[in-house]
Design a protein around this motif. Structure first.
Motif, short mmCIF file in Angstrom:
data_model
loop_
_atom_site.label_atom_id
_atom_site.label_comp_id
_atom_site.label_asym_id
_atom_site.label_seq_id
_atom_site.Cartn_x
_atom_site.Cartn_y
_atom_site.Cartn_z
N VAL A 154 0.84 -1.20 0.00
CA VAL A 154 0.00 0.00 0.00
C VAL A 154 0.87 1.24 0.00
CG1 VAL A 154 -1.68 1.34 1.34
CG2 VAL A 154 -1.96 -1.13 1.10
N GLY A 155 1.96 1.19 0.76
CA GLY A 155 2.88 2.33 0.77
C GLY A 155 3.49 2.59 -0.59
N ARG A 156 3.86 1.52 -1.30
CA ARG A 156 4.45 1.69 -2.63
C ARG A 156 3.44 2.21 -3.64
NH1 ARG A 156 8.12 -3.11 -4.81
NH2 ARG A 156 8.36 -1.50 -6.39
N LEU A 157 2.19 1.77 -3.53
CA LEU A 157 1.18 2.15 -4.51
C LEU A 157 0.52 3.48 -4.21
CD1 LEU A 157 -0.58 -1.32 -5.01
CD2 LEU A 157 0.95 -0.16 -6.62
N MET A 158 0.29 3.78 -2.92
CA MET A 158 -0.52 4.93 -2.57
C MET A 158 0.15 5.89 -1.61
SD MET A 158 -4.03 2.74 -1.89
CE MET A 158 -4.92 4.21 -1.37
N GLY A 159 1.35 5.56 -1.14
CA GLY A 159 2.01 6.36 -0.11
C GLY A 159 2.32 7.78 -0.56
N ARG A 160 1.89 8.74 0.24
CA ARG A 160 2.15 10.15 -0.05
C ARG A 160 2.75 10.86 1.17
NH1 ARG A 160 1.37 8.11 -4.11
NH2 ARG A 160 0.03 8.68 -5.87
N ARG A 161 2.09 10.71 2.31
CA ARG A 161 2.52 11.40 3.52
C ARG A 161 3.51 10.55 4.32
NH1 ARG A 161 -3.50 12.46 5.55
NH2 ARG A 161 -3.66 10.43 4.49
N LYS A 162 4.65 11.14 4.66
CA LYS A 162 5.69 10.42 5.37
C LYS A 162 5.27 10.16 6.82
CE LYS A 162 8.47 10.51 1.82
NZ LYS A 162 8.76 9.27 1.07
N LEU A 163 5.53 8.96 7.28
CA LEU A 163 5.16 8.58 8.65
C LEU A 163 6.20 9.06 9.66
CD1 LEU A 163 3.25 6.95 10.53
CD2 LEU A 163 4.72 4.97 10.10
N ALA A 164 7.47 8.79 9.40
CA ALA A 164 8.55 9.20 10.30
C ALA A 164 9.80 9.44 9.46
CB ALA A 164 8.81 8.13 11.35
N PRO A 165 9.82 10.54 8.70
CA PRO A 165 10.90 10.76 7.73
C PRO A 165 12.29 10.85 8.34
CG PRO A 165 9.57 12.75 8.02
CD PRO A 165 8.84 11.63 8.70
N HIS A 166 12.39 11.26 9.61
CA HIS A 166 13.70 11.36 10.25
C HIS A 166 14.28 10.01 10.61
CE1 HIS A 166 10.83 11.01 13.48
NE2 HIS A 166 11.79 10.80 14.35
N VAL A 167 13.42 8.97 10.61
CA VAL A 167 13.87 7.61 10.94
C VAL A 167 13.89 6.73 9.70
CG1 VAL A 167 13.40 5.55 12.31
CG2 VAL A 167 12.97 7.81 13.29
N SER A 168 12.75 6.71 8.97
CA SER A 168 12.63 5.85 7.79
C SER A 168 11.85 6.59 6.71
CB SER A 168 11.92 4.54 8.17
OG SER A 168 11.83 3.68 7.07
N PRO A 169 12.52 7.24 5.79
CA PRO A 169 11.85 8.06 4.78
C PRO A 169 10.88 7.29 3.89
CG PRO A 169 14.22 8.52 4.84
CD PRO A 169 13.99 7.30 5.68
N ALA A 170 11.04 5.98 3.77
CA ALA A 170 10.20 5.20 2.87
C ALA A 170 8.83 4.88 3.46
CB ALA A 170 10.90 3.90 2.48
N LYS A 171 8.68 4.96 4.76
CA LYS A 171 7.42 4.59 5.40
C LYS A 171 6.42 5.75 5.33
CE LYS A 171 9.25 1.05 8.45
NZ LYS A 171 10.50 0.93 7.71
N THR A 172 5.16 5.41 5.03
CA THR A 172 4.14 6.44 4.86
C THR A 172 2.94 6.17 5.75
OG1 THR A 172 3.03 5.22 3.07
CG2 THR A 172 4.82 6.74 2.45
N VAL A 173 2.14 7.21 5.96
CA VAL A 173 0.91 7.09 6.73
C VAL A 173 -0.05 6.13 6.03
CG1 VAL A 173 -1.11 8.33 7.58
CG2 VAL A 173 1.16 9.38 7.73
N GLU A 174 -0.15 6.25 4.71
CA GLU A 174 -1.03 5.37 3.95
C GLU A 174 -0.61 3.91 4.10
OE1 GLU A 174 -1.16 9.43 2.23
OE2 GLU A 174 0.44 8.05 2.80
N GLY A 175 0.69 3.66 4.06
CA GLY A 175 1.18 2.30 4.25
C GLY A 175 0.86 1.78 5.64
N SER A 176 0.98 2.64 6.64
CA SER A 176 0.67 2.26 8.01
C SER A 176 -0.80 1.85 8.16
CB SER A 176 0.99 3.41 8.96
OG SER A 176 0.64 3.09 10.29
N VAL A 177 -1.68 2.65 7.57
CA VAL A 177 -3.11 2.34 7.63
C VAL A 177 -3.41 1.06 6.85
CG1 VAL A 177 -5.42 3.14 6.99
CG2 VAL A 177 -3.76 4.75 7.96
N GLY A 178 -2.79 0.91 5.68
CA GLY A 178 -2.98 -0.30 4.89
C GLY A 178 -2.49 -1.54 5.63
N GLY A 179 -1.40 -1.40 6.35
CA GLY A 179 -0.89 -2.52 7.14
C GLY A 179 -1.84 -2.91 8.26
#
Length: 267
Positions: A154-179
């Motif tokens: 979900v993060g790869r397909l729909m990710g827009r908003r960064k979840l914790a960019p100072h720790v892991s720039p690839a992780k997104t809020v959308e990916g978190s919700v999808g997970g």
């Protein structure tokens, strides 16, 4: 594709160990995973400037796992205490400079706690004779793995908003919700296939807690890697990175799964 192939090979091995009538198989598999994960932890620690005596750390981790397999809390505690004392003694007799002695000895023992002690709780669950033990472990793994997979795709397909960019720039809020949604789906499927006696309220709370803790564990490992200036803990598992990259979502969830089992299913 590498990610899928690796999962297709390792998942049946995990399920065979979980559902085998002999808990020794799960103990053996978990101990191998712990040693590989601890090796990667020590690599990260050394890249961050620590000097760990790996052999004594591996020995302590094995004794810790044996302690959990036997249900012997005193053996686990003794292994940690002897390890810490042994690390300090080795520094005293083998090193000439002691500027990193404190952080190095602490990191060496922290690695055993982070990997072996936390994951040892899964061995403690599997060692129970109740038929709920393999079912609960499978449920926990299903929630965690579905959450990781859902967050990734979900993060790869729909990710827009960064979840914790100072720790892991690839992780997104959308990916978190999808997970989280994927974890709920896996929990529901698990209830319908092999765990019908778990109440829906328990299932939803457990799926929520396990998913959130798994995401936090993932971020913590990302923090450790960022501090050591590496992308992956290792390249052991094609498409997944190192063993720690696979264990990060499980590590802090292991005591949670044990506590749920102890209070609701332990006999």
């Amino acid at each position: 594709m590498k990610r899928v192939i690796t999962a297709a090979i390792l998942l049946p091995i995990l399920l065979l160990a979980v559902w085998s009538s002999e808990p020794l198989y799960f103990f053996a598999m978990a101990t191998v995973a712990v040693i590989l994960g601890l090796r990667e932890f020590y690599i990260l620690a050394e890249k961050a400037g620590c000097r760990c005596h790996r052999a004594i750390g591996y020995a302590a981790a094995i004794v810790v796992m044996v302690g959990f397999y036997r249900g012997d809390a005193e053996l686990v505690l003794a292994a940690l205490l002897i390890h810490y004392g042994g690390e300090m003694f080795l520094w005293l007799i083998t090193e000439k400079r002691f500027d990193t002695a404190l952080v190095s000895t602490s990191a060496s023992v922290a690695g055993v706690v982070y990997v072996a002690v936390f994951l040892g709780f899964l061995v403690l669950v599997r060692g129970d004779a109740s038929d709920a033990a393999p079912r609960l472990l499978t449920l926990g793994f299903a929630i965690i793995m579905a959450g990781d997979t859902g967050a990734y795709y979900v993060g790869r397909l729909m990710g827009r908003r960064k979840l914790a960019p100072h720790v892991s720039p690839a992780k997104t809020v959308e990916g978190s919700v999808g997970g989280l949604a994927a974890s709920f789906l896996a929990a529901a499927i698990s209830k319908g296939t092999f765990f019908p006696d778990i109440p829906w309220a328990h299932l939803l709370v457990l799926a929520t807690i396990v998913n959130i803790v798994g995401q936090i564990g993932d971020l913590i490992e990302s923090m450790l890697k960022r501090g050591s200036q590496v992308k992956d803990a290792a390249a052991l598992l094609p498409g997944h990175g190192g063993m720690l990259d696979r264990l990060d979502s499980i590590i802090f969830n292991a005591p949670i799964i044990y506590l749920y089992f102890h209070f609701f299913y332990h006999r």
